[in-house]
Design a protein around this motif. Structure first.
Motif, short mmCIF file in Angstrom:
data_model
loop_
_atom_site.label_atom_id
_atom_site.label_comp_id
_atom_site.label_asym_id
_atom_site.label_seq_id
_atom_site.Cartn_x
_atom_site.Cartn_y
_atom_site.Cartn_z
N ARG A 104 46.07 24.41 -3.19
CA ARG A 104 46.48 23.47 -4.24
C ARG A 104 45.81 22.11 -4.11
O ARG A 104 45.47 21.47 -5.09
CB ARG A 104 47.99 23.27 -4.23
N LEU A 105 45.68 21.64 -2.85
CA LEU A 105 45.21 20.27 -2.64
C LEU A 105 43.78 20.20 -2.13
O LEU A 105 43.26 19.11 -1.87
CB LEU A 105 46.17 19.53 -1.69
N GLY A 106 43.15 21.36 -1.95
CA GLY A 106 41.75 21.38 -1.51
C GLY A 106 41.56 20.85 -0.10
O GLY A 106 40.52 20.26 0.20
N ILE A 107 42.53 21.05 0.74
CA ILE A 107 42.42 20.61 2.14
C ILE A 107 42.02 21.83 2.98
O ILE A 107 42.74 22.83 2.97
CB ILE A 107 43.75 20.01 2.63
N PRO A 108 40.88 21.78 3.66
CA PRO A 108 40.41 22.97 4.38
C PRO A 108 41.46 23.50 5.35
O PRO A 108 42.14 22.72 6.03
CB PRO A 108 39.17 22.49 5.13
N GLU A 109 41.58 24.84 5.37
CA GLU A 109 42.51 25.48 6.30
C GLU A 109 42.18 25.05 7.72
O GLU A 109 41.01 24.99 8.10
CB GLU A 109 42.39 27.01 6.15
#
Ligand code: ADP
Ligand code: MG
Length: 254
Positions: A104-109
């Protein structure tokens, strides 16, 4: 389990009437679902492992004063619990970005979050368990502000404790989901931890290799799903006593 009256069958567990009023028997199935039950499968032996892992974690949490619904384990797949009025909210705590937060927020895993983040999802399969804010929860009366204060305080303690418990055996607690319920004793109400805590609803990564030891192995078709769960139990020294002979069920079909 033959003569027990079944009260509810969910995706991962079955609830039976308990031996005394106010108790239930929680039976852990091998069924696995993901992506709002669009993906289904069977993880042979999962129920046995989750029953044991959830027993262990609830007991350790109880040791530090977290009230839980857990009474005792009855056998390989069943545990006795106190019946509670489930608050229809899934409480998710995140320490490291993964899953829907990353999407959703485009924060890398794998990104460590600046602080632990609590999210709420409304428990409703038809709606796909939508994310909600505390505002929705209190406005619609699913819980009152005092309940939410208790839930947040308990959740943060559970998170701190479980982070340490897992890190002690080389596992990172990336995120997890818990459910709470109201337990009435005479006229007093207490919020208690209910449902289960297991690799079905935690993300657990090996601290050295980042290998996933949880349900993402099923979600992402990584294989060896049961082995991941077994590794979590093995590291905490709680592998079910009986071994594979106790684990009956159809073959894995994922
Ligand atoms: P679901 O598919 O609804 O997630 P599960 O297969 O996880 O169901 O079965 C457990 C069900 O029992 C959940 O709906 C959960 O909210 C409920 N539950 C868990 N603990 C208790 C309890 N102590 N008292 C009453 N209901 C409970
Ligand atoms: Mg469930």
């Amino acid at each position: 389990m033959a003569r027990r009256r079944q009260l509810y069958e969910g995706k991962a567990k079955i609830l039976f009437e308990g031996p005394e009023p106010g108790t239930l028997v929680q039976y852990f199935k091998d069924d696995a679902t993901a992506f709002n039950a669009q993906k289904k499968g069977i993880i042979t032996g999962k129920g046995v492992l989750n029953n044991r892992i959830s027993e262990y974690l609830m007991q350790r949490l109880s040791d530090i004063g977290i009230p839980t619904h857990f009474v005792r384990r009855l056998n390989m797949r069943e545990q006795l619990i106190r019946e509670v009025e489930i608050i229809p909210i899934e409480v998710v705590v995140r320490n490291v970005a993964a899953g829907s937060l990353s999407t959703r927020l485009g924060i890398p895993e794998g990104t460590r979050l600046p602080r632990s983040i609590i999210e709420y999802y409304y428990k409703n399969d038809q709606l796909g368990d939508p994310m909600v804010a505390e505002e929705h929860i209190t406005a619609f009366g699913w819980a009152v502000p005092q309940d939410m204060d208790d839930i947040v305080a308990l959740t943060l303690r559970i998170n701190d404790f479980l982070c340490g418990l897992f890190l002690g055996v080389g596992i990172i607690l990336v995120d997890f989901k818990v459910e709470f319920g109201r337990l009435w004793e005479n006229d007093e109400m207490r919020i208690v931890l209910a449902d289960e805590i297991s690799p079905d609803n935690c993300r657990l990564w090996d601290a050295k290799t980042n290998e996933k030891l949880d349900k993402d192995r099923f979600r992402q078709d990584l294989g060896s799903v049961e082995e991941g769960y077994r590794e979590v139990a093995r590291r905490r020294g709680i592998l079910p006593e009986g071994g594979p002979a106790d684990i009956k069920g159809p073959k894995t079909l994922q």
